[in-house]
Design an enzyme around this catalytic site. Sequence first.
Site, PDB file in Angstrom:
ATOM      1  CG  ASN A  23       3.288  21.006  49.555  1.00  0.00           C
ATOM      2  OD1 ASN A  23       3.499  19.812  49.615  1.00  0.00           O
ATOM      3  ND2 ASN A  23       3.529  21.710  48.454  1.00  0.00           N
ATOM      4  CG  MET A  99       3.439  32.147  45.716  1.00  0.00           C
ATOM      5  SD  MET A  99       4.590  30.891  45.088  1.00  0.00           S
ATOM      6  CE  MET A  99       4.896  31.525  43.445  1.00  0.00           C
ATOM      7  NE  ARG A 100       6.273  39.521  49.086  1.00  0.00           N
ATOM      8  CZ  ARG A 100       6.225  40.634  48.353  1.00  0.00           C
ATOM      9  NH1 ARG A 100       5.503  40.670  47.257  1.00  0.00           N
ATOM     10  NH2 ARG A 100       6.913  41.687  48.725  1.00  0.00           N
ATOM     11  CG  HIS A 118      11.875  24.706  43.029  1.00  0.00           C
ATOM     12  ND1 HIS A 118      11.302  25.938  42.782  1.00  0.00           N
ATOM     13  CD2 HIS A 118      12.438  24.306  41.863  1.00  0.00           C
ATOM     14  CE1 HIS A 118      11.524  26.272  41.523  1.00  0.00           C
ATOM     15  NE2 HIS A 118      12.203  25.302  40.938  1.00  0.00           N
ATOM     16  CB  THR A 150      21.241  29.495  50.864  1.00  0.00           C
ATOM     17  OG1 THR A 150      21.080  29.216  49.466  1.00  0.00           O
ATOM     18  CG2 THR A 150      21.561  28.204  51.615  1.00  0.00           C
ATOM     19  CG  LEU A 153      14.846  32.186  43.572  1.00  0.00           C
ATOM     20  CD1 LEU A 153      13.918  32.358  44.769  1.00  0.00           C
ATOM     21  CD2 LEU A 153      14.381  33.040  42.397  1.00  0.00           C
ATOM     22  CG  ASP A 154      13.925  28.223  43.623  1.00  0.00           C
ATOM     23  OD1 ASP A 154      13.332  28.187  44.711  1.00  0.00           O
ATOM     24  OD2 ASP A 154      13.409  28.694  42.581  1.00  0.00           O
ATOM     25  CD  GLN A 180      -0.913  19.863  44.333  1.00  0.00           C
ATOM     26  OE1 GLN A 180      -1.954  19.331  43.956  1.00  0.00           O
ATOM     27  NE2 GLN A 180      -0.793  21.164  44.520  1.00  0.00           N
TER      28      GLN A 180
END
Length: 224
Positions: A23, A99-100, A118, A150, A153-154, A180
């Site tokens: 991305n 990825m955190r 996402h 926000t 999460l997601d 993708q």
Amino acid sequence: MSSDSPSKKQCRVAVLISGSGTNLQALIDAAARDDADFTLSAVISNKPEAYGLTRATEAGIPAAVVDHRDFPNRDTFDRALIEEIDRHNPDLVVLAGFMRILTPEFVRHYSGRLLNIHPSLLPKYQGLHTHQRALEAGDSEHGVTVHFVTEELDGGPAIVQAVVPIEAGDTAEQLAKRVQVQEHVIYPLAVSWFARGRLRMVEDRSELDGELLPRCGKQLAAAD
């Protein structure tokens, strides 16, 4: 008339990555176009081995590492990450395979100017393994969502979704590849909307061109 007018590329974007950066590459390609309205001011990774750092360097974009393993907890890591991001003075921060899980302090610091992508049609399938979960549920369609970040999460306001039909016999890997392709279309689109001043977060909703978007964001059919 010069094509590199100072009115272009005014929106500075910092991109956070953890891996290969597909991305990120879509954003690099979009920012390189003559009609681009944003520039990538920095690429920052929590993993020094992330290939996305190589992509950034090859594109002439400042690249930095803030390794989460060098910090005792999430709070101290996120504070160091904020410090590194703010050195580059971005108008927008984009998570591209970062990825955190971010702390509330981090999210509040960039409220209204922090985007994530996402691989599901949110609010469906927050979290991981979204493609397999869609297949196991017998869904007829899947897709990807760009949203404001926000503290949930997601769970931030959706901006745009690309809907991808699920085909008979699809595996999670096949579905992931088709999703993708759409990620690389809608992420630069959302960043461009923000860069042009067309997009903003209003409380718990996304607003585009002065109108509140549906809770699912603007839905697009998959582009070939």
